[in-house]
Design a protein around this motif. Structure first.
Motif, mmCIF file in Angstrom:
data_model
loop_
_atom_site.group_PDB
_atom_site.id
_atom_site.type_symbol
_atom_site.label_atom_id
_atom_site.label_comp_id
_atom_site.label_asym_id
_atom_site.label_seq_id
_atom_site.Cartn_x
_atom_site.Cartn_y
_atom_site.Cartn_z
ATOM 1 N N GLU A 114 8.617 19.686 -36.784
ATOM 2 C CA GLU A 114 8.003 20.445 -37.469
ATOM 3 C C GLU A 114 9.429 21.772 -37.357
ATOM 4 O O GLU A 114 9.315 22.183 -36.183
ATOM 5 C CB GLU A 114 7.195 21.595 -38.108
ATOM 6 C CG GLU A 114 6.803 22.749 -38.337
ATOM 7 C CD GLU A 114 5.352 23.668 -37.624
ATOM 8 O OE1 GLU A 114 4.409 22.321 -38.790
ATOM 9 O OE2 GLU A 114 4.818 24.448 -37.714
ATOM 10 N N THR A 116 10.141 25.840 -38.841
ATOM 11 C CA THR A 116 10.161 26.975 -38.967
ATOM 12 C C THR A 116 10.930 27.411 -38.743
ATOM 13 O O THR A 116 11.454 28.132 -37.595
ATOM 14 C CB THR A 116 8.595 27.205 -38.992
ATOM 15 O OG1 THR A 116 7.944 26.221 -39.148
ATOM 16 C CG2 THR A 116 8.655 28.450 -40.269
ATOM 17 N N GLU A 145 9.048 17.911 -41.372
ATOM 18 C CA GLU A 145 8.472 19.469 -41.660
ATOM 19 C C GLU A 145 9.593 20.951 -41.630
ATOM 20 O O GLU A 145 9.547 21.440 -40.958
ATOM 21 C CB GLU A 145 7.118 19.852 -41.892
ATOM 22 C CG GLU A 145 5.958 18.709 -42.301
ATOM 23 C CD GLU A 145 4.704 19.199 -42.281
ATOM 24 O OE1 GLU A 145 4.326 20.363 -42.421
ATOM 25 O OE2 GLU A 145 3.474 18.169 -42.080
ATOM 26 N N ARG A 147 10.112 25.033 -42.827
ATOM 27 C CA ARG A 147 9.894 26.224 -43.762
ATOM 28 C C ARG A 147 11.215 27.269 -43.558
ATOM 29 O O ARG A 147 10.849 27.387 -42.169
ATOM 30 C CB ARG A 147 8.454 25.662 -43.406
ATOM 31 C CG ARG A 147 7.349 25.097 -43.812
ATOM 32 C CD ARG A 147 5.707 25.976 -43.465
ATOM 33 N NE ARG A 147 4.577 24.708 -43.529
ATOM 34 C CZ ARG A 147 4.586 23.596 -42.459
ATOM 35 N NH1 ARG A 147 5.319 23.438 -41.068
ATOM 36 N NH2 ARG A 147 3.929 22.963 -42.542
ATOM 37 N N SER A 148 11.383 27.717 -44.954
ATOM 38 C CA SER A 148 12.744 29.012 -44.649
ATOM 39 C C SER A 148 11.693 30.419 -44.929
ATOM 40 O O SER A 148 10.917 29.601 -46.095
ATOM 41 C CB SER A 148 13.346 28.087 -44.660
ATOM 42 O OG SER A 148 13.998 27.426 -44.095
ATOM 43 N N SER A 172 11.604 20.427 -48.364
ATOM 44 C CA SER A 172 11.323 21.464 -47.410
ATOM 45 C C SER A 172 10.244 22.781 -48.083
ATOM 46 O O SER A 172 10.441 22.613 -49.607
ATOM 47 C CB SER A 172 12.869 22.432 -47.017
ATOM 48 O OG SER A 172 13.204 21.603 -46.357
#
Length: 187
Positions: A114, A116, A145, A147-148, A172
Motif C-alpha cells: 500500500e 498513502t 493499493e 491512496r492520495s 487508486s
C-alpha cells in the motif's frame, strides 16, 4: 647603547624596546636596591607566569568551545524536524523533486502493499506529474493499493485533475481536503 647594539647586531629601536618587552614578560622587574633600575628575574620563575597565563587562556578557550558545541547540539536537535529528507513522527519528509523521485522509485520497486500520500500545496507541476506516471503505473501493476490526499485547490488545475482521474481509473483512491479533518473524492 652603541656597544650593546653592535654586540647584538640590533637597531637602536630594537635595543630600546627590549627591556620593555622583558618587563612585559616579567623577566625584568623594578629593583628595590637601585630605584629606577631593573633587576633580572630568574628564568624559571619569570617564565612560570606567562606559561600560567597561556594555560588560563587555553582553559578559557576550551570552555568557550565546549559551550559553543553544546549550543550547536541544542540547535541541531531543536530543528531536526526541519531538515529535508528526514523522518518526523513516523512520517517521511522529502524536499525537492530529486528526493521525491528517488523515494517513489524505491517504493515502486519495493515489497510494499500500500502507498498513502498527502500532497499539500495544491496543483502539481507538469514535471512532477510526468515523473510520477510511470512509477504509479508500475506500482499499480504490481497490485499496490494507492491512496492520495490532495489539497482542495488541486481541483482547479486541469493537469492535476486529469492525473487524479487517471489514478482513480487505474484503481487508486484520491481525495481532496480543505483541512486535515475534511476529505472528499477528487473526481
Amino acid at each position: 647603547m652603541a656597544e650593546l647594539r653592535a654586540r647584538l647586531g640590533l637597531t637602536e629601536t630594537q635595543v630600546r624596546s627590549g627591556p620593555d618587552r622583558l618587563v612585559d614578560l616579567d623577566l625584568l622587574r623594578p629593583s628595590r636596591d637601585s630605584p629606577g633600575a631593573l633587576r633580572a628575574v630568574s628564568p624559571d620563575l619569570g617564565l612560570e607566569l606567562p606559561l600560567r597565563r597561556q594555560e588560563e587562556d587555553l582553559t578559557s578557550r576550551q570552555a568557550e568551545l565546549a559551550r559553543s558545541k553544546a549550543a550547536a547540539v541544542r540547535a541541531v536537535s531543536e530543528f531536526a524536524d526541519l531538515r529535508p529528507d528526514t523522518e518526523v513522527d513516523g512520517a517521511e519528509r522529502l524536499v525537492g523533486m530529486d528526493a521525491i523521485q528517488s523515494r517513489l522509485e524505491e517504493l515502486a520497486h519495493g515489497p510494499a502493499r500500500e502507498f498513502t500520500a498527502i500532497l499539500p500545496g495544491g496543483a502539481l507541476s507538469e514535471a512532477s506529474l510526468e515523473a510520477s506516471r510511470p512509477l504509479d503505473r508500475r506500482a499499480l501493476g504490481r497490485g499496490i493499493e494507492m491512496r492520495s490526499v490532495y489539497q482542495d485547490s488541486a481541483r482547479n488545475d486541469p493537469a492535476t485533475l486529469a492525473y487524479t482521474r487517471w489514478l482513480t481509473e487505474k484503481g487508486s483512491q484520491v481525495r481532496t481536503a480543505r483541512t486535515a479533518r475534511s476529505c472528499r473524492p477528487a473526481c
